[in-house]
Design an enzyme around this catalytic site. Sequence first.
Site, PDB file in Angstrom:
ATOM      1  N   SER A  12       0.781  -1.145   0.032  1.00  0.00           N
ATOM      2  CA  SER A  12       0.484  -0.013  -0.049  1.00  0.00           C
ATOM      3  C   SER A  12       1.081   0.987  -0.195  1.00  0.00           C
ATOM      4  O   SER A  12       0.934   1.450  -0.962  1.00  0.00           O
ATOM      5  CB  SER A  12      -0.825  -0.137   1.037  1.00  0.00           C
ATOM      6  OG  SER A  12      -1.509   0.981   1.436  1.00  0.00           O
TER       7      SER A  12
ATOM      8  N   ASP B 227      10.741   6.109 -10.216  1.00  0.00           N
ATOM      9  CA  ASP B 227      10.014   6.131 -11.232  1.00  0.00           C
ATOM     10  C   ASP B 227      10.597   7.917 -11.578  1.00  0.00           C
ATOM     11  O   ASP B 227      10.990   7.958 -12.565  1.00  0.00           O
ATOM     12  CB  ASP B 227       8.287   7.292 -11.285  1.00  0.00           C
ATOM     13  CG  ASP B 227       7.424   5.849 -11.291  1.00  0.00           C
ATOM     14  OD1 ASP B 227       7.676   4.479 -11.430  1.00  0.00           O
ATOM     15  OD2 ASP B 227       6.449   5.514 -11.036  1.00  0.00           O
TER      16      ASP B 227
ATOM     17  N   LYS C  92      -1.193  -4.152  -2.775  1.00  0.00           N
ATOM     18  CA  LYS C  92      -2.176  -3.789  -2.334  1.00  0.00           C
ATOM     19  C   LYS C  92      -2.031  -2.006  -3.058  1.00  0.00           C
ATOM     20  O   LYS C  92      -2.172  -1.194  -2.615  1.00  0.00           O
ATOM     21  CB  LYS C  92      -2.470  -3.848  -1.259  1.00  0.00           C
ATOM     22  CG  LYS C  92      -3.367  -3.050  -0.494  1.00  0.00           C
ATOM     23  CD  LYS C  92      -4.879  -3.414  -0.393  1.00  0.00           C
ATOM     24  CE  LYS C  92      -5.791  -3.449   0.066  1.00  0.00           C
ATOM     25  NZ  LYS C  92      -6.036  -1.902   0.315  1.00  0.00           N
TER      26      LYS C  92
END
Length: 699
Positions: free
Chosen positions: A470, A481, A495
């Site tokens: 999460s 990224d 998740k």
Amino acid sequence: MRLRTKRFVIGFIALCVATLAGAAPRQIPLSELFPSPSQEKSAVVINRVLERFHYRKITLDNAFAQSVLTNYLKALDPARSFFLARDIDRFQSGARRLEQGLRRGELGLAFDVFRVYRMRVDERVEHAKRLLAQDFDFGIDETFVLDAEQTPWAKDGAELDERWRQRVKNDFLSLRMAGKPDEEIRDRLRKRYEGLARRTQQFDGDDVFQTFMNAFTQTLEPHTSYMSPSTSENFDISMKLSLEGIGAVLRADNDYTVIQSTVPGGPARESGQVQTGDRIVGVAQGLEGPIEDVVGWRLQDVVDKIRGPKGSVVRLQLLPKSAAMTGRVREVSLVRNEIKLEDQAAKSFVIDDLGNAPGLRIGVVEIPAFYRDFQAEGSGDRNFRSTTRDVRRLIDALVMQGVDGILIDLRGNGGGSLTEATSLTGLFIDTGPVVQVKDSTGKVEVERDPEPGLAYRGPLAVLVDRDSASASEIFAGAIQDYGRGLVIGEPTFGKGTVQTLIDLNRYVPGEQNNLGRLRLTMAEFFRISGGSTQLRGVEPDIRFPTAEFVTDHGERALDNALPWTRIRAADYKKVGSISVELLALKSADRVSRDPGFAMLIERNKLMRDVEAQSQVSLREDVRRAEDERRGSVFKQQQESFLRTRGMEPIDEDAEQIDEDKLDAQREVIARIQVDEAARILADSILLDRTDRPRAVMRD
């Protein structure tokens, strides 16, 4: 030096906590097990709410209805130990009308199935008790099927009798492997089977309705669930208790209650004796209370036994994941406690003996959860605690100590506050988006770094594992990224969905009856690069070899999980790029010679072998030999590793244990992956030192 006996893991508490026993649950007559008007109304409302608000659009057709029935049968009879093939044929015939029935709130089939189930349980329990009166021959070559999901339903009573003969024999052998005498085994199993019948007879209409509706909702997606009025009340009580208890998330797996995860700062994790995958087979109250066998109990009933007031003691009998069906259990005593914010707080230390990079120092920041004291914040306390605030202070201290790089350790971090995941990312980037959130209407909102500037601009790495979930995945994905740092370890949990709690009475104005609540999946997280964290999780830049064993874990192991997908990338600019090929080669060479990783890999292989077992032998000598083989391999690998670190291994099964030395042993094992991640970051600094600034204070 702290000593403890084998029995008392947390320590002796000289306080006896008395509890008032409530009225015993009554046996519900079969004549009462029919749907009520309020349940039928709830079913209609649930269906409408799902169609309108759930992230995955529902298609209520015949195929979906058949899947609902399959899930319901699996919830009641996962081992195919009670229903006969003729029962299933009749139910499936009725399921042809289930599609329209679900729309109209017709629940007759659900209650019909349960009434048959209850009668079959009574029949089987009486048969099992008769089997206990006989002697079993544990020298015969035969096997017991562990995963019966692919086994056809028994065609008649004789076939089911044979399955139960093997089941009772396996239960008997498992307890024998645990060192129990035969008469005690017979008494314990008799009580286990009688308890199964008794609890089934105590199922009321709300229990049946909740079980069926969860089969319905989880056919759509695994994180959506229904809570009956009574379950909702228990949920409210547990929230008011501020996580008082042992700090463990539990799930049901066939006849067992399994530790899904432990909460940072909670008694279970702090004990070091409760591990993910352990099965709870017995629960006792206080230091001297009798153990109650909880195999075959409903999850909620086990939770009720474990829950209790702060300061009281609960004892658990655990069947370790590695023990499979051998029956070797350990007893753990835990003092129930309130899990406070400071127990979950981030902490740091410095590694300066890297070996591969003399002179370099790596600061490690451990973040067990993404926490934020919303209550203190709401009351106007400007110094409220949060992950970001604590980590900022730790970074300042590490920089003052002259570290050359920082490693963020997110292993076992199951998530928490989205706000904290976003603001923590902002400590390491100047400005920009962090995560995208897409709701059920297709609308996409972008969560951004809340304030410009950096707390730290030096070399960075993030360590993750299969239990990083999460909010952890949001942070690790954003760092990756942006090219801001290396992500190292194992593929994460996967998740990537968002849930909300809905009171069903909101949709029926003036309704006097409590219709219960729905936990609904209503959105999905997407990385700024466009890919979701759902299902696949975050793939590390450099994988540890233990990642080989993560194929069936986390979201990937759940039925009907939402698929991985992609949306348009957010508008962001990469701040760097890291070439990992040489770093990966250097790490692989070290790991191949590291006895610590050899131990972790062997441990994971044993776990994989256990999980892959579809059947076990009912020959006692074969079972004992396999148990001893696994135990020997595990023990030899661990002892070999500890001795390379100059430590004399601690036998955790000994009657008296030096707790300080045991803590030190666990810490050394926990550092295996951290130390290698720090070496990888050090390699990165050395390979690119001319282009990378030394750690500096924030702007």
